[in-house]
Design a protein around this motif. Structure first.
Motif, mmCIF file in Angstrom:
data_model
loop_
_atom_site.group_PDB
_atom_site.id
_atom_site.type_symbol
_atom_site.label_atom_id
_atom_site.label_comp_id
_atom_site.label_asym_id
_atom_site.label_seq_id
_atom_site.Cartn_x
_atom_site.Cartn_y
_atom_site.Cartn_z
ATOM 1 N N HIS A 12 0.803 -1.219 0.000
ATOM 2 C CA HIS A 12 0.000 0.000 0.000
ATOM 3 C C HIS A 12 0.841 1.277 0.000
ATOM 4 C CE1 HIS A 12 -3.072 -2.981 0.964
ATOM 5 N NE2 HIS A 12 -3.896 -2.127 0.396
ATOM 6 N N GLY A 13 2.121 1.149 -0.311
ATOM 7 C CA GLY A 13 2.960 2.314 -0.551
ATOM 8 C C GLY A 13 3.543 3.014 0.660
ATOM 9 N N PHE A 14 3.506 2.358 1.815
ATOM 10 C CA PHE A 14 4.115 2.979 2.998
ATOM 11 C C PHE A 14 5.622 3.074 2.773
ATOM 12 C CE2 PHE A 14 0.042 1.925 4.503
ATOM 13 C CZ PHE A 14 -0.204 2.564 5.706
ATOM 14 N N GLN A 15 6.190 4.230 3.059
ATOM 15 C CA GLN A 15 7.613 4.451 2.815
ATOM 16 C C GLN A 15 8.483 4.040 3.990
ATOM 17 O OE1 GLN A 15 8.793 5.357 -0.233
ATOM 18 N NE2 GLN A 15 6.654 5.038 -0.768
ATOM 19 N N TYR A 16 7.913 3.971 5.196
ATOM 20 C CA TYR A 16 8.658 3.599 6.393
ATOM 21 C C TYR A 16 7.855 2.610 7.222
ATOM 22 C CZ TYR A 16 11.769 7.547 5.555
ATOM 23 O OH TYR A 16 12.665 8.412 5.002
ATOM 24 N N ILE A 17 8.565 1.748 7.925
ATOM 25 C CA ILE A 17 7.928 0.803 8.841
ATOM 26 C C ILE A 17 8.644 0.908 10.183
ATOM 27 C CG2 ILE A 17 7.456 -1.621 9.329
ATOM 28 C CD1 ILE A 17 7.258 -2.049 6.284
ATOM 29 N N LEU A 18 7.862 1.146 11.243
ATOM 30 C CA LEU A 18 8.383 1.299 12.599
ATOM 31 C C LEU A 18 7.882 0.137 13.449
ATOM 32 C CD1 LEU A 18 9.616 2.980 14.980
ATOM 33 C CD2 LEU A 18 7.402 4.152 15.109
ATOM 34 N N LEU A 31 6.285 9.244 18.744
ATOM 35 C CA LEU A 31 5.656 9.076 17.425
ATOM 36 C C LEU A 31 5.712 10.362 16.597
ATOM 37 C CD1 LEU A 31 2.620 6.789 18.257
ATOM 38 C CD2 LEU A 31 4.775 6.163 17.148
ATOM 39 N N THR A 32 5.536 11.487 17.241
ATOM 40 C CA THR A 32 5.626 12.763 16.529
ATOM 41 C C THR A 32 7.025 12.953 15.960
ATOM 42 O OG1 THR A 32 3.935 13.743 17.949
ATOM 43 C CG2 THR A 32 5.368 15.268 16.742
ATOM 44 N N GLN A 33 8.035 12.697 16.780
ATOM 45 C CA GLN A 33 9.408 12.850 16.296
ATOM 46 C C GLN A 33 9.724 11.871 15.167
ATOM 47 O OE1 GLN A 33 12.899 13.672 18.422
ATOM 48 N NE2 GLN A 33 11.844 14.356 20.258
ATOM 49 N N MET A 34 9.279 10.631 15.282
ATOM 50 C CA MET A 34 9.510 9.650 14.214
ATOM 51 C C MET A 34 8.832 10.090 12.924
ATOM 52 S SD MET A 34 11.434 6.992 14.525
ATOM 53 C CE MET A 34 12.285 6.070 15.770
ATOM 54 N N TYR A 35 7.600 10.516 13.032
ATOM 55 C CA TYR A 35 6.850 10.959 11.851
ATOM 56 C C TYR A 35 7.542 12.145 11.178
ATOM 57 C CZ TYR A 35 3.093 12.852 8.996
ATOM 58 O OH TYR A 35 2.362 13.338 7.943
ATOM 59 N N GLU A 36 7.918 13.126 11.958
ATOM 60 C CA GLU A 36 8.586 14.308 11.406
ATOM 61 C C GLU A 36 9.933 13.937 10.776
ATOM 62 O OE1 GLU A 36 7.271 17.275 10.949
ATOM 63 O OE2 GLU A 36 5.418 16.642 11.921
ATOM 64 N N ALA A 37 10.651 13.018 11.399
ATOM 65 C CA ALA A 37 11.931 12.572 10.832
ATOM 66 C C ALA A 37 11.717 11.856 9.510
ATOM 67 C CB ALA A 37 12.657 11.660 11.822
ATOM 68 N N CYS A 38 10.694 11.034 9.417
ATOM 69 C CA CYS A 38 10.399 10.340 8.157
ATOM 70 C C CYS A 38 10.121 11.353 7.044
ATOM 71 C CB CYS A 38 9.210 9.404 8.323
ATOM 72 S SG CYS A 38 9.544 7.948 9.317
ATOM 73 N N LYS A 39 9.336 12.364 7.356
ATOM 74 C CA LYS A 39 9.035 13.397 6.350
ATOM 75 C C LYS A 39 10.298 14.151 5.947
ATOM 76 C CE LYS A 39 5.890 16.038 8.073
ATOM 77 N NZ LYS A 39 4.788 16.926 8.427
ATOM 78 N N ALA A 40 11.111 14.526 6.920
ATOM 79 C CA ALA A 40 12.302 15.338 6.647
ATOM 80 C C ALA A 40 13.402 14.553 5.946
ATOM 81 C CB ALA A 40 12.836 15.918 7.954
#
Length: 142
Positions: A12-18, A31-40
């Motif tokens: 389904h196109g997820f770019q990261y798996i945690l 979770l906020t930091q992980m999400y922001e890091a994935c985007k950045a």
């Protein structure tokens, strides 16, 4: 179950798996930091994002290599590719998974938030069962 979920996320196109174990806990901002890091970091060479890792409040220092666990580690799907967990193992499947990923080019990024591994909280966990000799040696990789 982890292999099934990886297949689903990648399909389904997820770019990261945690990976987060159900009996562990994370800092409030984790979770906020992980999400922001994935985007950045999406368009950078970083394909593994790892936070501080604590066992019984003992903080483990960050290393550039992949460790023997996947909990608290976020992997770019392109790094995982067709690597999967050996479902015949009960102990060491994380170690084996990371050994396979270590054969590929990877670059880790460290986040200042903490994943708390609850070692010792469950007397029936696989690690304790292994220590008591309840798991067959052929189902273990060290």
């Amino acid at each position: 179950l982890r292999n099934i979920m990886m297949e689903y996320f990648m399909k389904h196109g997820f770019q990261y798996i945690l990976f987060i174990d159900a009996d562990d806990y994370i800092d409030e901002d984790y979770l906020t930091q992980m999400y922001e890091a994935c985007k950045a970091l999406y368009k950078t060479p970083y394909n593994v994002i790892e936070s501080t890792f604590a066992i019984r409040n003992d903080i483990r220092s960050f290393e550039a290599t992949l460790k023997n666990h996947v909990c608290g580690v976020c992997y770019k799907s392109s790094l995982i590719g067709d690597t999967r967990f050996d479902e015949n193992l009960q102990i060491g499947e994380d170690t084996q998974f990371n050994r396979e990923l270590s054969k590929k080019p990877y670059k880790k990024f460290w986040l200042n938030t903490t994943y708390h591994y609850n070692y010792g909280m469950n007397n029936e966990c696989l690690t304790y069962r292994y220590s008591r000799g309840e798991i067959l040696p052929e189902r273990v990789v060290l």
